[in-house]
Design an enzyme around this catalytic site. Structure first.
Site, PDB file in Angstrom:
ATOM      1  N   PRO A   2       0.817  -1.207   0.000  1.00 23.32           N
ATOM      2  CG  PRO A   2      -0.562  -1.486   1.820  1.00 23.32           C
ATOM      3  CD  PRO A   2       0.705  -1.953   1.244  1.00 23.32           C
ATOM      4  CD  GLU A   3       3.614   2.754  -3.988  1.00 17.08           C
ATOM      5  OE1 GLU A   3       3.744   3.891  -4.460  1.00 17.08           O
ATOM      6  OE2 GLU A   3       4.039   1.733  -4.553  1.00 17.08           O
ATOM      7  CG  HIS A  92      -0.888 -14.878   7.532  1.00 18.66           C
ATOM      8  ND1 HIS A  92       0.316 -15.223   8.094  1.00 18.66           N
ATOM      9  CD2 HIS A  92      -1.030 -15.681   6.458  1.00 18.66           C
ATOM     10  CE1 HIS A  92       0.872 -16.181   7.380  1.00 18.66           C
ATOM     11  NE2 HIS A  92       0.083 -16.489   6.378  1.00 18.66           N
ATOM     12  NE  ARG A 111       6.793  -9.971   2.418  1.00 17.52           N
ATOM     13  CZ  ARG A 111       7.158  -9.365   1.295  1.00 17.52           C
ATOM     14  NH1 ARG A 111       6.251  -9.076   0.395  1.00 17.52           N
ATOM     15  NH2 ARG A 111       8.392  -9.054   1.101  1.00 17.52           N
ATOM     16  NE  ARG A 154      20.022  14.626  -0.843  1.00 16.09           N
ATOM     17  CZ  ARG A 154      18.835  14.220  -0.415  1.00 16.09           C
ATOM     18  NH1 ARG A 154      17.853  15.088  -0.288  1.00 16.09           N
ATOM     19  NH2 ARG A 154      18.630  12.951  -0.125  1.00 16.09           N
TER      20      ARG A 154
END
Length: 277
Positions: A2-3, A92, A111, A154
């Site tokens: 998920p973003e 899970h 996970r 940078r």
DNA sequence: CACTCACCCTGTGCGC
DNA sequence: TGCGCACAGGGTGAGT
């Protein structure tokens, strides 16, 4: 994975399903999900409270109760489900908030990368995870000027900058690749070498890709689903992520996959040229 | 400060 | 069919 767009979809699902409900009991099966050593204290602080509202900052969810706020990050595969108490608990499932009316909010995470932490309301604004975050892509404080400032001096690859939540919050690996393709920028371009024109384009690509993905309910690649078990649809619009070996939709060149900053990175070697050395 | 990298996890998918 | 292993990756923290 998920973003921002996926977390936004989860946020909206939580809005519809748990606001106004009160926590009657809590079960924690995998305590490392919780950023607290004292699980009992965590439970005692939350039990009896009513969920007031849901917020989101970058990829973080903020679930507000009466006096506390649950700060939750889904990382790769974290999910929330609302279900009936009688339903069998999946192996899970790591945290269960029991609610009124025989309902439960279950946190599921194959996970075990996700994390949650309970804070007193007000503390969240001092929390290092949140204070480090840059603006939301759609916030007025995010601008081409902010990007330019952030890139100057940078040397790191532009993709690393997009993944760094300090410039702008919410971009993860999938959308970073899609944004760079949309902006015709090679993921390994050194940040300082990005031109003003490219900065402008990156700015528009960040906003438009994120908005389109939110509208589509996010992307479902492996396992992402919203609160209601529904997949997102934005993966149908992916141009490069997971498309290695396929033809670029703009020029027909074969999409390549490489590694940038240790992350799988997909790009069109023709549309996204690396300039200079 | 800037940058890189190991770590945390488990299911999937590959090569043999 | 099965074994072993690389891979997926966000944020954090250690090391350079």
């Amino acid at each position: 994975m998920p973003e921002l767009p996926e977390v936004e979809a989860v946020k909206r699902g939580l809005d519809q399903s748990i606001v106004g409900k009160h926590v009657t009991a809590i079960e924690v099966m995998w305590s490392k999900i919780m950023r607290h050593d004292d699980i009992e204290a965590f439970k005692q602080s939350l039990i009896g409270q009513v969920c007031q509202r849901i917020d989101r900052r970058g990829k973080f969810l903020l679930i507000y109760f009466d006096t506390h706020v649950l700060l939750s990050h889904l990382r790769m595969e974290g999910k929330y489900f609302l279900c009936d108490k009688e339903q069998p608990v999946h192996k899970h499932t790591h945290v269960i908030l029991e609610l009124d009316n025989q309902e439960e909010l279950r946190y599921h995470d194959v996970r075990k990368f996700g994390r949650m932490e309970l804070l007193e309301i007000g503390q969240e604004f001092q929390h290092p995870s949140l204070t480090k975050l840059g603006p939301e892509p759609t916030q007025a404080t995010f601008s081409p000027h902010v990007i330019k400032e952030y890139l100057s001096g940078r040397t790191t690859a532009i993709k690393n900058i997009l993944l760094d939540q300090r410039m702008v919050a919410g971009i993860g690996n999938i959308y970073a690749d899609e944004i760079l393709f949309d902006a015709y920028v090679h993921p390994e371009m050194s940040a300082a070498e990005i031109t003003d024109e490219e900065i402008q384009q990156l700015y528009y690509s960040i906003i438009s890709i994120m908005q389109a993905a939110i509208k589509a309910g996010g992307s479902t690649i492996r396992s992402y689903a919203n609160m209601f078990g529904e997949a997102g649809h934005y993966q149908a619009y992916h141009q490069v992520y997971g498309k290695d070996g396929e033809h670029c939709s703009r020029c027909g060149t074969i999409i390549e996959k490489t590694k940038v900053g240790g992350r799988g990175t997909h790009f069109c070697p023709n549309c996204q040229r690396k300039r200079g050395a």
